[in-house]
Design a protein around this motif. Structure first.
Motif, short mmCIF file in Angstrom:
data_model
loop_
_atom_site.label_atom_id
_atom_site.label_comp_id
_atom_site.label_asym_id
_atom_site.label_seq_id
_atom_site.Cartn_x
_atom_site.Cartn_y
_atom_site.Cartn_z
N GLU A 41 0.82 -1.21 0.00
CA GLU A 41 0.00 0.00 0.00
C GLU A 41 0.86 1.26 0.00
O GLU A 41 0.53 2.26 -0.63
CB GLU A 41 -0.92 -0.01 1.21
CG GLU A 41 -1.96 1.09 1.21
CD GLU A 41 -2.92 0.97 2.38
OE1 GLU A 41 -3.35 2.02 2.88
OE2 GLU A 41 -3.24 -0.16 2.77
N LEU A 42 2.00 1.21 0.69
CA LEU A 42 2.92 2.35 0.67
C LEU A 42 3.46 2.59 -0.73
O LEU A 42 3.62 3.74 -1.15
CB LEU A 42 4.08 2.10 1.65
CG LEU A 42 3.76 2.25 3.13
CD1 LEU A 42 4.96 1.85 3.97
CD2 LEU A 42 3.34 3.67 3.45
N HIS A 43 3.76 1.52 -1.47
CA HIS A 43 4.25 1.67 -2.84
C HIS A 43 3.20 2.32 -3.73
O HIS A 43 3.52 3.16 -4.56
CB HIS A 43 4.64 0.31 -3.41
CG HIS A 43 5.97 -0.18 -2.91
ND1 HIS A 43 6.58 -1.28 -3.42
CD2 HIS A 43 6.80 0.29 -1.94
CE1 HIS A 43 7.73 -1.47 -2.80
NE2 HIS A 43 7.88 -0.55 -1.90
N VAL A 44 1.94 1.93 -3.53
CA VAL A 44 0.87 2.51 -4.33
C VAL A 44 0.72 3.99 -3.98
O VAL A 44 0.56 4.84 -4.86
CB VAL A 44 -0.45 1.74 -4.10
CG1 VAL A 44 -1.62 2.46 -4.75
CG2 VAL A 44 -0.32 0.33 -4.64
N MET A 45 0.78 4.32 -2.70
CA MET A 45 0.63 5.71 -2.26
C MET A 45 1.77 6.58 -2.78
O MET A 45 1.56 7.74 -3.13
CB MET A 45 0.57 5.78 -0.73
CG MET A 45 -0.72 5.21 -0.15
SD MET A 45 -0.74 4.99 1.65
CE MET A 45 0.04 6.44 2.25
N ALA A 46 2.96 6.03 -2.86
CA ALA A 46 4.12 6.80 -3.30
C ALA A 46 4.21 6.87 -4.82
O ALA A 46 4.99 7.66 -5.36
CB ALA A 46 5.39 6.19 -2.74
N GLY A 47 3.45 6.05 -5.52
CA GLY A 47 3.49 6.06 -6.98
C GLY A 47 4.74 5.43 -7.53
O GLY A 47 5.32 5.91 -8.51
N VAL A 48 5.18 4.34 -6.94
CA VAL A 48 6.40 3.67 -7.38
C VAL A 48 6.26 3.16 -8.81
O VAL A 48 7.23 3.12 -9.56
CB VAL A 48 6.74 2.52 -6.40
CG1 VAL A 48 7.91 1.70 -6.87
CG2 VAL A 48 7.02 3.08 -5.02
N ASN A 49 5.05 2.79 -9.19
CA ASN A 49 4.85 2.26 -10.55
C ASN A 49 5.10 3.31 -11.62
O ASN A 49 5.34 2.97 -12.78
CB ASN A 49 3.42 1.71 -10.69
CG ASN A 49 3.17 0.55 -9.75
OD1 ASN A 49 4.10 -0.14 -9.39
ND2 ASN A 49 1.93 0.36 -9.38
N LYS A 50 5.05 4.59 -11.27
CA LYS A 50 5.24 5.67 -12.25
C LYS A 50 6.72 6.02 -12.44
O LYS A 50 7.06 6.79 -13.32
CB LYS A 50 4.50 6.92 -11.79
CG LYS A 50 2.99 6.72 -11.72
CD LYS A 50 2.30 7.94 -11.18
CE LYS A 50 0.82 7.69 -10.98
NZ LYS A 50 0.16 8.82 -10.34
#
Length: 69
Positions: A41-50
């Protein structure tokens, strides 16, 4: 007369130590771990996929082995 007083003080000290060790620890310790969101969830919040994909160079050939003559 002095012996019962010393015994009473020792018993009171043991009771106080027993009570202090049986009390639960601070609830803040449990709350801090419970308040932490999951890593995914932290990765999603930080926008790691972008983020752009970083290429890692293979540096295994940078340092060549010393040849014996």
């Amino acid at each position: 007369m002095m012996r019962p007083i010393i015994s009473a003080v020792a018993v009171a000290a043991l009771i106080a130590i027993g009570i202090s060790t049986l009390q639960p620890r601070s609830p803040l310790i449990g709350l801090s771990a419970a308040a932490m969101p999951p890593l995914q969830e932290l990765h999603v919040m930080a926008g790691v996929n972008k983020l752009p994909v970083q290429e890692i160079d293979d540096q295994s050939l940078v340092f060549t082995a010393v040849t014996k003559h």
